[in-house]
Design a protein around this motif. Structure first.
Motif, PDB file in Angstrom:
ATOM      1  N   GLY A  72     -16.574  25.843  -4.293  1.00 56.24           N
ATOM      2  CA  GLY A  72     -17.954  25.558  -3.927  1.00 56.24           C
ATOM      3  C   GLY A  72     -18.569  24.469  -4.786  1.00 56.24           C
ATOM      4  N   GLY A  73     -17.769  23.872  -5.655  1.00 57.46           N
ATOM      5  CA  GLY A  73     -18.260  22.839  -6.562  1.00 57.46           C
ATOM      6  C   GLY A  73     -18.035  21.444  -6.023  1.00 57.46           C
ATOM      7  N   PRO A  74     -17.940  20.470  -6.922  1.00 56.47           N
ATOM      8  CA  PRO A  74     -17.742  19.083  -6.489  1.00 56.47           C
ATOM      9  C   PRO A  74     -16.492  18.929  -5.628  1.00 56.47           C
ATOM     10  N   HIS A  75     -16.578  18.022  -4.667  1.00 59.66           N
ATOM     11  CA  HIS A  75     -15.454  17.710  -3.781  1.00 59.66           C
ATOM     12  C   HIS A  75     -15.136  16.229  -3.884  1.00 59.66           C
ATOM     13  N   ILE A  76     -13.917  15.903  -3.480  1.00 63.95           N
ATOM     14  CA  ILE A  76     -13.496  14.507  -3.449  1.00 63.95           C
ATOM     15  C   ILE A  76     -13.115  14.149  -2.020  1.00 63.95           C
ATOM     16  N   ALA A  77     -13.612  13.022  -1.580  1.00 66.54           N
ATOM     17  CA  ALA A  77     -13.214  12.459  -0.291  1.00 66.54           C
ATOM     18  C   ALA A  77     -12.280  11.300  -0.619  1.00 66.54           C
ATOM     19  N   ASP A  78     -10.980  11.506  -0.380  1.00 70.00           N
ATOM     20  CA  ASP A  78      -9.994  10.442  -0.595  1.00 70.00           C
ATOM     21  C   ASP A  78     -10.048   9.497   0.591  1.00 70.00           C
ATOM     22  N   LEU A  79     -10.082   8.203   0.305  1.00 74.75           N
ATOM     23  CA  LEU A  79     -10.224   7.193   1.345  1.00 74.75           C
ATOM     24  C   LEU A  79      -8.987   6.308   1.410  1.00 74.75           C
ATOM     25  N   ALA A  80      -8.534   6.038   2.610  1.00 76.09           N
ATOM     26  CA  ALA A  80      -7.454   5.082   2.872  1.00 76.09           C
ATOM     27  C   ALA A  80      -6.217   5.367   2.025  1.00 76.09           C
ATOM     28  N   GLY A  81      -5.771   6.608   2.059  1.00 72.60           N
ATOM     29  CA  GLY A  81      -4.539   6.961   1.368  1.00 72.60           C
ATOM     30  C   GLY A  81      -4.601   6.807  -0.140  1.00 72.60           C
ATOM     31  N   GLY A  82      -5.755   6.978  -0.723  1.00 80.48           N
ATOM     32  CA  GLY A  82      -5.902   6.902  -2.165  1.00 80.48           C
ATOM     33  C   GLY A  82      -6.402   5.576  -2.705  1.00 80.48           C
TER      34      GLY A  82
END
Length: 107
Positions: A72-82
């Motif tokens: 429920g904490g911070p999330h990461i959105a990985d973009l374009a394969g890193g």
């Protein structure tokens, strides 16, 4: 009875550091970040919880908790394969839920 719970689109804000990182990105990185932003603010749940919950996302973005011990904490959105990412927190306030981006990166 009406549904008085907040619905998308969500508010989004940037920390000063994340905004500076975004502003320093090349144009292609900024365009992809803005496209990811559009996905996040219109999602019913910006954390994309559940099995295959992010299946509706474009192929170039994946969302996961920053730490598996804090779903429920911070999330990461990985973009374009890193090639880049956004680290964000979704605050579920009753009156004004908000996404806050704390880090933005593009290579």
């Amino acid at each position: 009875m009406t549904n008085d719970l907040p619905q998308p689109p969500w508010q989004m804000d940037w920390t000063a550091e994340a905004r500076q990182e975004f502003d320093a990105m090349p144009a292609d990185g900024r365009q992809l970040v803005l496209a990811a932003r559009a996905e996040l603010i219109t999602a019913p749940d910006p954390y994309y919880r559940g099995i295959d919950a992010d299946a509706r996302l474009p192929h170039w973005i994946t969302v996961r908790p920053l730490a598996s011990t804090s779903p429920g904490g911070p999330h990461i959105a990985d973009l374009a394969g890193g090639r880049g990412w956004l680290i964000y927190t979704f605050i579920r306030r009753h009156a004004e839920p908000q996404i806050t981006i704390t880090d933005a990166f593009w290579t």
